[in-house]
Scaffold this active site. Structure first.
Site, mmCIF file in Angstrom:
data_model
loop_
_atom_site.group_PDB
_atom_site.id
_atom_site.type_symbol
_atom_site.label_atom_id
_atom_site.label_comp_id
_atom_site.label_asym_id
_atom_site.label_seq_id
_atom_site.Cartn_x
_atom_site.Cartn_y
_atom_site.Cartn_z
ATOM 1 N N CYS A 1 0.864 -1.172 0.000
ATOM 2 C CA CYS A 1 0.000 0.000 0.000
ATOM 3 C C CYS A 1 0.904 1.226 0.000
ATOM 4 O O CYS A 1 1.998 1.186 -0.554
ATOM 5 C CB CYS A 1 -0.961 -0.019 1.184
ATOM 6 S SG CYS A 1 -0.159 -0.135 2.791
ATOM 7 N N MET A 2 0.500 2.318 0.627
ATOM 8 C CA MET A 2 1.272 3.549 0.534
ATOM 9 C C MET A 2 2.517 3.539 1.415
ATOM 10 O O MET A 2 3.467 4.272 1.158
ATOM 11 C CB MET A 2 0.394 4.742 0.899
ATOM 12 C CG MET A 2 -0.770 4.922 -0.063
ATOM 13 S SD MET A 2 -1.789 6.344 0.310
ATOM 14 C CE MET A 2 -0.693 7.670 -0.207
#
Length: 494
Positions: free
Chosen positions: A28-29
């Site tokens: 993810c981020m």
């Protein structure tokens, strides 16, 4: 690239039991999300001490390794080491006895694991729509101007075709054929199907082989396609087991589509919509009952939800609410005090600490939370380690969340609240909304800063030799650099 992540990747994979122990990987981020064959091989203590790792969240055969904003670099290096080109991903995971706890954990993991890779596209689309809104608000263009229409179309792309994106991401999670998953999800956003659903909504009978089709709008939805792709994984395996080898090339995909698509249209799709609607209704029933207090409680809990990765559970609810009403007034406003408060607490630590490494870590982590709304560097690099500054951030989240609820602040998009994304809370019909938002953000910084200084914290001596703080310092420093010059991430595929 500001740092060679090959060494970080090698150390992480080694502490996870080696490349052969990695079944699948997404990111993810800020986090690498591993699925492992044997959780007993995980050396969590050593993994936390790897230079470049800011934190670890371990739950069964799932392990999240927090890297920071540069996670895409680490992801690429780990992919090279593990050769996750499909061979490893097909390795069957060990069977686990199903209990309510295990089922709940698997459902949560499926939702979070599917949605996390899609967040960049959702945020990107949201910010483009906000840009169009600002152009309208300042009377630069009229609503029917082609520029506004095109910007809104660009911004809507990720949302309108969200079922297809979910199908692609879920097919990786459930280890099923991606092209089949996308093809079946594509039926739900096909113009002809949308027209039929509109006719059904107007009272015209629509059926498939005499079975009535429920009128459902699937654009902007998550749950229906997530369930459909999960069921597809079982249908695919069953069809594969009954089709002769000589006919698999044409008979197998045809049967899969003919079985899965009608099941999705007639049963799973409507059921998924009902589930999603029920979840949204429950969340906002709480908001309707408790009012501003619900926003305050969410603001206090938000950092803890981020710690466990459970904050992604609210993504479908936020998307559906914005799609139906245009704004979201509970979860997103609660993040103002939470995100900005964590940044302010880090600045207070940087102000007070005598530890040079901790000071650098706190400054960079605070900038990440304040400017980009990415709070993992602050949580894992500073607040969790020092504890009392985390309490200051929780109190700030409660107070500012309550004020945001009282003011009726609502978001028009799903970008993480930060100084740069404050425009998402602007109400074009209420110019004072911007004043409220900027005031709440300023209060979050000041309140968390002051509370951190009042509560204090046990400082870390300069001569203390810790691998983990060093890793957090370097990772957080790089996070701050990446806020200025973001590098596009390679798509998260396993």
């Amino acid at each position: 690239m500001s740092k060679d992540y090959s060494a970080v990747a090698r150390s992480v994979v080694e502490k996870l039991g080696g490349a052969n122990n990695v079944v699948a990987l997404t990111h993810c981020m800020t986090r690498l999300r591993f699925v492992l064959k044997d959780e007993a091989k995980i050396d969590a203590a050593a993994l936390k001490g790897v230079k470049g790792v800011m934190g670890v969240v371990h739950n069964g055969d799932k392990c999240q390794v927090i890297i920071g904003n540069n996670v895409a670099y680490a992801y690429q290096e780990v992919m090279k080491l593990c050769s996750l080109d499909g061979a490893a991903a097909d390795t069957p995971a060990p069977k686990v006895k199903l209990t309510p706890k295990v089922i709940g954990a698997k459902m949560l993991d499926a939702l979070v694991g599917t949605m996390s890779p899609l967040i960049p596209a959702i945020i990107g689309g949201s910010m483009v729509k906000l840009a169009a809104m600002l152009l309208l608000m300042f009377n630069i263009y009229e609503a029917d101007h082609s520029t506004i229409i095109l910007l809104n179309t660009i911004g809507d792309g990720a949302f309108f075709f969200l079922p297809i994106m979910v199908a692609a991401s879920a097919s990786i999670k459930f280890k099923t054929n991606m092209s089949l998953a996308i093809g079946i999800a594509g039926v739900l956003v096909h113009p002809n199907f949308i027209d039929l659903m509109a006719q059904a909504a107007d009272g015209r009978a629509v059926d498939l082989f005499g079975i009535p089709v429920t009128s459902v709008r699937y654009t902007y939805t998550v749950i229906p396609v997530l369930i459909m792709t999960w069921i597809l994984s079982y249908i695919e395996r069953w069809v594969d087991s009954i089709t002769p080898a000589v006919t698999k090339n044409f008979l197998k995909p045809m049967l899969i589509v003919l079985i899965a698509a009608p099941i999705g249209i007639l049963l799973v799709g409507p059921m998924g919509i009902w589930i999603g609607t029920a979840i949204s209704a429950a969340v906002y029933a709480i908001h309707g009952t408790l009012g501003w207090l619900a926003v305050a409680i969410m603001g206090a809990l938000w950092p803890l939800l981020v710690l466990t990765g459970m904050h992604r559970v609210f993504t479908p609810t936020i998307i559906q609410t914005i799609a139906e009403t245009g704004t979201e007034g509970m979860v997103m406003p609660s993040e103002i005090g939470a995100n900005i408060g964590m940044g302010g607490a880090c600045l207070a630590v940087a102000w007070k600490t005598k530890n040079i490494a901790l000071k650098q870590t706190s400054m960079a982590a605070g900038a990440s939370a304040l400017m980009a709304g990415i709070s993992e560097p602050a949580l894992y690099g500073v607040l969790v380690r020092l504890k009392r500054p985390l309490i200051a951030a929780l109190i700030t989240g409660f107070i500012v969340g309550g004020l945001a609820g009282m003011a009726g602040i609502a978001s028009h998009s799903m970008a993480a609240p930060s100084l740069f994304t404050s425009v998402q809370f602007i109400d074009v019909n209420d110019p004072m909304s911007l004043v409220w938002v900027l005031g709440l953000m300023a209060l979050s910084v000041v309140l968390s800063f002051v509370l951190t200084l009042i509560l204090g914290f046990e400082d870390i001596p300069n001569d203390e030799d810790e691998a983990s703080p060093t890793a957090a310092k370097e990772s957080a420093k790089e996070n701050a650099e990446e806020i200025e010059t973001p590098v596009p991430a390679k798509p998260a595929t396993a």
